[in-house]
Enzyme design. Structure first.
Site, mmCIF file in Angstrom:
data_model
loop_
_atom_site.group_PDB
_atom_site.id
_atom_site.type_symbol
_atom_site.label_atom_id
_atom_site.label_comp_id
_atom_site.label_asym_id
_atom_site.label_seq_id
_atom_site.Cartn_x
_atom_site.Cartn_y
_atom_site.Cartn_z
ATOM 1 C CE1 TYR A 239 -1.913 0.132 7.625
ATOM 2 C CE2 TYR A 239 -0.544 2.060 7.221
ATOM 3 C CZ TYR A 239 -0.701 0.682 7.267
ATOM 4 O OH TYR A 239 0.342 -0.134 6.942
ATOM 5 C CE LYS B 282 0.648 1.878 3.420
ATOM 6 N NZ LYS B 282 1.889 2.364 4.095
HETATM 7 P P1 NAD Z 1 12.453 1.352 2.367
HETATM 8 O O1 NAD Z 1 13.020 2.663 1.945
HETATM 9 O O2 NAD Z 1 12.913 0.776 3.665
HETATM 10 O O3 NAD Z 1 12.709 0.251 1.247
HETATM 11 C C1 NAD Z 1 12.471 0.517 -0.109
HETATM 12 C C2 NAD Z 1 13.296 -0.423 -0.949
HETATM 13 O O4 NAD Z 1 13.103 -0.080 -2.324
HETATM 14 C C3 NAD Z 1 14.814 -0.309 -0.664
HETATM 15 O O5 NAD Z 1 15.355 -1.583 -0.588
HETATM 16 C C4 NAD Z 1 15.332 0.446 -1.877
HETATM 17 O O6 NAD Z 1 16.679 0.089 -2.196
HETATM 18 C C5 NAD Z 1 14.386 -0.011 -2.970
HETATM 19 N N1 NAD Z 1 14.309 0.905 -4.093
HETATM 20 C C6 NAD Z 1 14.246 0.511 -5.370
HETATM 21 N N2 NAD Z 1 14.234 1.570 -6.195
HETATM 22 C C7 NAD Z 1 14.309 2.661 -5.420
HETATM 23 C C8 NAD Z 1 14.339 4.057 -5.699
HETATM 24 N N3 NAD Z 1 14.291 4.531 -6.951
HETATM 25 N N4 NAD Z 1 14.390 4.899 -4.648
HETATM 26 C C9 NAD Z 1 14.406 4.453 -3.387
HETATM 27 N N5 NAD Z 1 14.385 3.132 -3.069
HETATM 28 C C10 NAD Z 1 14.341 2.250 -4.087
HETATM 29 O O7 NAD Z 1 10.867 1.534 2.360
HETATM 30 P P2 NAD Z 1 9.812 0.576 3.062
HETATM 31 O O8 NAD Z 1 9.466 1.128 4.391
HETATM 32 O O9 NAD Z 1 10.270 -0.823 2.991
HETATM 33 O O10 NAD Z 1 8.518 0.818 2.123
HETATM 34 C C11 NAD Z 1 8.359 0.158 0.885
HETATM 35 C C12 NAD Z 1 6.867 0.021 0.561
HETATM 36 O O11 NAD Z 1 6.244 -0.726 1.575
HETATM 37 C C13 NAD Z 1 6.096 1.336 0.479
HETATM 38 O O12 NAD Z 1 5.116 1.264 -0.521
HETATM 39 C C14 NAD Z 1 5.436 1.445 1.841
HETATM 40 O O13 NAD Z 1 4.245 2.219 1.836
HETATM 41 C C15 NAD Z 1 5.144 -0.005 2.138
HETATM 42 N N6 NAD Z 1 5.072 -0.302 3.590
HETATM 43 C C16 NAD Z 1 4.007 -0.992 4.052
HETATM 44 C C17 NAD Z 1 3.904 -1.288 5.395
HETATM 45 C C18 NAD Z 1 2.744 -2.089 5.918
HETATM 46 O O14 NAD Z 1 2.601 -2.206 7.121
HETATM 47 N N7 NAD Z 1 1.937 -2.668 5.054
HETATM 48 C C19 NAD Z 1 4.905 -0.861 6.270
HETATM 49 C C20 NAD Z 1 5.996 -0.172 5.769
HETATM 50 C C21 NAD Z 1 6.080 0.106 4.408
#
Ligand code: NAD
Length: 370
Positions: free
Chosen positions: A221, A136
């Site tokens: 949410y 999401k």
């Molecule tokens: P994060 O920054 O920790 O991880 C993102 C990943 O994407 C990294 O490994 C990064 O290297 C990679 N990536 C690939 N291309 C990229 C670019 N161009 N720029 C930046 N990063 C790039 O983020 P996250 O917290 O893991 O969030 C990722 C997704 O998960 C988002 O859509 C977020 O909304 C979702 N999320 C959902 C929940 C949930 O509870 N459902 C919780 C946290 C995050």
């Protein structure tokens, strides 16, 4: 309601609920002994913070297995190969992952990258003939979301969204109580969602990658929760934005938004989305006869819930373990969760978020046709 088994049987009306029968000592949900159905073989795209959480949770899955990765960082791929026994033939990068099409050992790709990348990545995965699980928000606006839904339909693959709260036991119990009339006619919902965001240079504060600000990340949410707690689709939206830090929250990146919904049945919702307050995670539902309150309501847990009839005592479950096991049932066995988790569901939230941003821009009430 005599027992948890009765409750789960009732809410799902199928064996799907019965798979959520017992909990292990660490609180995770277990499936029946001798489970024989096929296992969903998943590759995770984006090995960041949430991807890591999902991978760890999947260690306890019975019906889903982490078998592959897609990443732009070779050192992370190496670490994950060692940690999760992933063979080299199941490792891809962002340039070559279309060739996953030729890999019979991967069923689905879980996209866990910044929001602004979901659309293109989803369409490429669908074209490669693999099922898509997407984090999401599914995309950064409804037009993009619609393209994803269409692409998956065309490719005849499933599209699911990581709405882990749709499988959380206390949430499901409140929905069931509401369905049984325990709160009477529903008239009010309040959803407050926020945290204080740190590093000003992260992608979550970049309009192109995030699609907005707090609304896209955490406000969603409250948008989604208003829908599943009230049990209707909103018919109109009003919204107001507040910004205190113009350097951190640039044009198009929202810090705090208050928004209100009206529902066809007469209920109203009052919600807050913010990147400026910690420990803001509360749902409150009230009807003519009673209330349900959850705080925390959407964090990783333990979720706390009570109603006018007393505390809810369901044991804590690891949301991502349950989600991935249940998604295996949805993808491989066409099971349907009580609250939908498909692309159409993700699209509804995006239509509402588009309307929230429009209401802020115009200062007017925006009617919704869901
Ligand atoms: P994060 O920054 O920790 O991880 C993102 C990943 O994407 C990294 O490994 C990064 O290297 C990679 N990536 C690939 N291309 C990229 C670019 N161009 N720029 C930046 N990063 C790039 O983020 P996250 O917290 O893991 O969030 C990722 C997704 O998960 C988002 O859509 C977020 O909304 C979702 N999320 C959902 C929940 C949930 O509870 N459902 C919780 C946290 C995050």
């Amino acid at each position: 309601m005599n027992s948890r088994r009765d409750f789960l049987q009732k809410i799902t009306g199928s064996a799907f609920g019965l798979s959520l029968l017992s909990t292990s000592s660490n609180g995770n949900i277990l499936f029946e002994e001798g489970y024989q159905e096929p296992v969903l073989r998943v590759a995770i795209m984006g090995l960041g913070s949430y991807g890591t959480r999902v991978a760890e949770a999947m260690k306890d899955c019975k019906r889903a297995k982490l078998v592959g990765v897609i990443s732009g960082t070779p050192s992370k791929v190496k670490d994950w190969q060692t940690k999760y026994s992933i063979p080299a033939k199941n490792c891809y990068n962002y340039e070559n992952f279309d060739t996953i099409k030729n890999n019979p050992d991967i069923d689905a790709v879980y996209i866990i990258t910044p929001n602004g990348l979901h659309r293109e990545q989803c369409i490429r995965v669908a074209k490669a003939g693999k099922h898509v699980i997407c984090e999401k928000p599914m995309a950064i606006n409804a037009a993009e979301g619609q393209e994803m839904v269409d692409a998956c339909k065309k490719a005849n693959v499933k599209l699911l969204v990581g709405y882990r709260m749709h499988l959380e036991p206390k949430t499901l119990e409140i929905i069931q109580m509401r369905n049984e009339g325990a709160f009477g006619k529903i008239l009010f919902f309040q959803g407050l969602c926020g945290f204080r965001i740190g590093d000003p240079n992260q992608w979550r504060l970049n309009k192109q990658l995030a699609g907005g600000g707090a609304m896209m990340d955490i406000g969603i949410y409250a948008v989604n929760g208003a829908r599943y707690m009230v049990g209707e689709e909103p018919s109109y939206v009003t919204a107001q934005e507040t910004k205190t830090d113009f350097a951190k929250f640039k044009e198009g990146v929202d810090e705090t938004i208050q928004f209100q919904f009206g529902f066809p049945g007469g209920a109203v919702a009052s919600c807050l989305s913010t990147y400026s307050m910690n420990n803001l995670d509360r749902f409150f539902l009230n009807g003519e006869k009673g209330f349900a309150e959850m705080q925390p309501s959407t964090g990783y847990g333990p979720i706390q819930g009570r109603t006018n009839k007393g505390e809810l005592n369901h044991p804590h479950v690891t949301h991502q373990t349950v989600q991935m096991d249940e998604m295996a049932g949805m993808i491989l066995n066409n099971k349907n969760p009580l609250v939908p988790m498909d692309g159409e569901e993700g699209l509804k939230d995006l239509k509402i978020i588009d309307a929230i941003y429009l209401a802020i821009k115009t200062g007017k009430k925006v009617d919704l046709k869901m």
